[in-house]
Design a protein around this motif. Structure first.
Motif, PDB file in Angstrom:
ATOM      1  N   UNK A   1       0.089   2.958  21.449  1.00 29.33           N
ATOM      2  CA  UNK A   1      -0.187   2.237  20.206  1.00 29.33           C
ATOM      3  C   UNK A   1       1.089   1.691  19.577  1.00 29.33           C
ATOM      4  N   UNK A   2       1.094   0.393  19.256  1.00 24.50           N
ATOM      5  CA  UNK A   2       2.076  -0.167  18.329  1.00 24.50           C
ATOM      6  C   UNK A   2       1.550   0.186  16.944  1.00 24.50           C
ATOM      7  N   UNK A   3       2.432   0.342  15.960  1.00 26.25           N
ATOM      8  CA  UNK A   3       1.993   0.856  14.667  1.00 26.25           C
ATOM      9  C   UNK A   3       2.603   0.114  13.493  1.00 26.25           C
ATOM     10  N   UNK A   4       1.808   0.004  12.438  1.00 25.55           N
ATOM     11  CA  UNK A   4       2.293  -0.422  11.133  1.00 25.55           C
ATOM     12  C   UNK A   4       2.152   0.814  10.245  1.00 25.55           C
ATOM     13  N   UNK A   5       3.263   1.500   9.942  1.00 25.79           N
ATOM     14  CA  UNK A   5       3.174   2.721   9.120  1.00 25.79           C
ATOM     15  C   UNK A   5       3.038   2.359   7.637  1.00 25.79           C
ATOM     16  N   UNK A   6       1.815   2.115   7.203  1.00 25.89           N
ATOM     17  CA  UNK A   6       1.591   1.683   5.824  1.00 25.89           C
ATOM     18  C   UNK A   6       2.037   2.735   4.817  1.00 25.89           C
ATOM     19  N   UNK A   7       2.084   3.998   5.217  1.00 20.70           N
ATOM     20  CA  UNK A   7       2.544   5.056   4.311  1.00 20.70           C
ATOM     21  C   UNK A   7       4.014   4.872   3.946  1.00 20.70           C
ATOM     22  N   UNK A   8       4.752   4.105   4.760  1.00 19.60           N
ATOM     23  CA  UNK A   8       6.175   3.883   4.493  1.00 19.60           C
ATOM     24  C   UNK A   8       6.434   2.694   3.582  1.00 19.60           C
ATOM     25  N   UNK A   9       5.394   1.956   3.220  1.00 18.57           N
ATOM     26  CA  UNK A   9       5.574   0.807   2.336  1.00 18.57           C
ATOM     27  C   UNK A   9       5.873   1.310   0.935  1.00 18.57           C
ATOM     28  N   UNK A  10       7.020   0.928   0.410  1.00 17.67           N
ATOM     29  CA  UNK A  10       7.430   1.371  -0.933  1.00 17.67           C
ATOM     30  C   UNK A  10       7.100   0.274  -1.933  1.00 17.67           C
TER      31      UNK A  10
ATOM     32  N   UNK B   1       5.957   1.333  -5.279  1.00 16.36           N
ATOM     33  CA  UNK B   1       5.764   2.023  -6.550  1.00 16.36           C
ATOM     34  C   UNK B   1       4.477   2.822  -6.619  1.00 16.36           C
ATOM     35  N   UNK B   2       3.768   2.918  -5.537  1.00 14.46           N
ATOM     36  CA  UNK B   2       2.517   3.665  -5.478  1.00 14.46           C
ATOM     37  C   UNK B   2       1.961   3.578  -4.072  1.00 14.46           C
ATOM     38  N   UNK B   3       0.731   3.988  -3.908  1.00 12.85           N
ATOM     39  CA  UNK B   3       0.101   3.915  -2.591  1.00 12.85           C
ATOM     40  C   UNK B   3      -0.142   2.455  -2.231  1.00 12.85           C
ATOM     41  N   UNK B   4       0.157   2.054  -0.989  1.00  9.57           N
ATOM     42  CA  UNK B   4      -0.132   0.686  -0.565  1.00  9.57           C
ATOM     43  C   UNK B   4      -1.634   0.424  -0.625  1.00  9.57           C
ATOM     44  N   UNK B   5      -2.006  -0.783  -1.018  1.00 14.52           N
ATOM     45  CA  UNK B   5      -3.421  -1.097  -1.185  1.00 14.52           C
ATOM     46  C   UNK B   5      -3.805  -2.369  -0.440  1.00 14.52           C
ATOM     47  N   UNK B   6      -5.085  -2.456  -0.164  1.00 10.94           N
ATOM     48  CA  UNK B   6      -5.705  -3.670   0.345  1.00 10.94           C
ATOM     49  C   UNK B   6      -6.455  -4.268  -0.838  1.00 10.94           C
ATOM     50  N   UNK B   7      -6.144  -5.498  -1.185  1.00  8.85           N
ATOM     51  CA  UNK B   7      -6.835  -6.173  -2.280  1.00  8.85           C
ATOM     52  C   UNK B   7      -7.809  -7.181  -1.680  1.00  8.85           C
TER      53      UNK B   7
ATOM     54  N   UNK C   1     -12.150  -8.949  -2.150  1.00  8.91           N
ATOM     55  CA  UNK C   1     -13.191  -9.307  -3.117  1.00  8.91           C
ATOM     56  C   UNK C   1     -13.979  -8.089  -3.591  1.00  8.91           C
ATOM     57  N   UNK C   2     -13.920  -6.978  -2.842  1.00  8.47           N
ATOM     58  CA  UNK C   2     -14.646  -5.766  -3.240  1.00  8.47           C
ATOM     59  C   UNK C   2     -13.792  -4.839  -4.093  1.00  8.47           C
ATOM     60  N   UNK C   3     -12.521  -5.189  -4.304  1.00  8.26           N
ATOM     61  CA  UNK C   3     -11.642  -4.374  -5.134  1.00  8.26           C
ATOM     62  C   UNK C   3     -10.363  -4.011  -4.415  1.00  8.26           C
ATOM     63  N   UNK C   4      -9.599  -3.151  -5.038  1.00 10.73           N
ATOM     64  CA  UNK C   4      -8.335  -2.682  -4.484  1.00 10.73           C
ATOM     65  C   UNK C   4      -8.567  -1.309  -3.865  1.00 10.73           C
ATOM     66  N   UNK C   5      -8.156  -1.142  -2.618  1.00 16.34           N
ATOM     67  CA  UNK C   5      -8.399   0.115  -1.906  1.00 16.34           C
ATOM     68  C   UNK C   5      -7.101   0.666  -1.339  1.00 16.34           C
ATOM     69  N   UNK C   6      -6.895   1.969  -1.488  1.00 14.92           N
ATOM     70  CA  UNK C   6      -5.741   2.638  -0.893  1.00 14.92           C
ATOM     71  C   UNK C   6      -5.864   2.523   0.620  1.00 14.92           C
ATOM     72  N   UNK C   7      -4.758   2.125   1.263  1.00 14.61           N
ATOM     73  CA  UNK C   7      -4.756   1.983   2.718  1.00 14.61           C
ATOM     74  C   UNK C   7      -4.548   3.328   3.410  1.00 14.61           C
ATOM     75  N   UNK C   8      -5.164   3.507   4.583  1.00 13.56           N
ATOM     76  CA  UNK C   8      -4.819   4.661   5.410  1.00 13.56           C
ATOM     77  C   UNK C   8      -3.344   4.582   5.808  1.00 13.56           C
ATOM     78  N   UNK C   9      -2.794   5.683   6.329  1.00 11.74           N
ATOM     79  CA  UNK C   9      -1.361   5.807   6.590  1.00 11.74           C
ATOM     80  C   UNK C   9      -0.820   4.906   7.695  1.00 11.74           C
TER      81      UNK C   9
END
Length: 158
Positions: free
Chosen positions: A28-37, A39-45, A47-55
């Motif tokens: 697997x190639x990976x995008x470690x979303x948990x490492x995105x700084x 100021x809070x948890x990285x989110x997906x924005x 039309x259904x709202x803002x959601x915390x992304x998995x790691x």
């Protein structure tokens, strides 16, 4: 001392490191979303709202998947359900379900359990079956509990 300096945070980061290594060993190639700084948890924005992304967002030629890593010291035995289980905050479960729906990409919950040492993984669709929601006041917020995820071991079964 901030939360990122706590033993709990460090344990979680170690679990993420272990899972990243396991995913890499499975191609697997990976995008470690948990490492995105940000100021809070990285989110997906969306039309259904803002959601915390998995790691982790993982890719390989035959698939793409999100991986949410939870490092737990141990499973908890639930007396009323007579089973060993793990849980996460219900609000995060709902976020991960939205991410799965909005990105058309499956989300897998990966539990790195310390005692006894286990690596447990299951798709949200599978581990949600037979789950139990707790809305009482003992946990600080509503939680969802499920039996040990049904798949144990590596990610070849994705």
């Amino acid at each position: 001392m901030g939360f990122r300096d706590s033993d709990e945070w460090q344990l979680g980061r170690e679990g993420e490191r272990i899972v990243k290594q396991g995913l890499a060993s499975q191609g697997f190639a990976q995008v470690p979303t948990a490492d995105i700084a940000n100021g809070g948890a990285p989110t997906l924005d969306s039309s259904t709202g803002s959601s915390v992304l998995p790691d982790i967002l993982g890719f390989r030629p035959d698939c793409r998947a999100w991986f949410e890593v939870k490092t737990k010291s141990r499973a908890t035995f639930n007396q009323s359900r007579q089973r060993w289980e793990h849980g996460i905050p219900l609000r995060l479960w709902e976020h991960y379900q939205r991410v799965q729906r909005d990105t058309s990409t499956p989300v897998y919950l990966v539990i790195v359990q310390c005692n006894p040492p286990k690596f447990l993984m299951g798709s949200l669709d599978k581990i949600g079956i037979g789950s139990s929601i707790y809305t009482g006041s003992k946990m600080g917020e509503p939680m969802i509990f499920f039996d040990h995820p049904p798949v144990s071991g590596d990610v070849n079964g994705i």
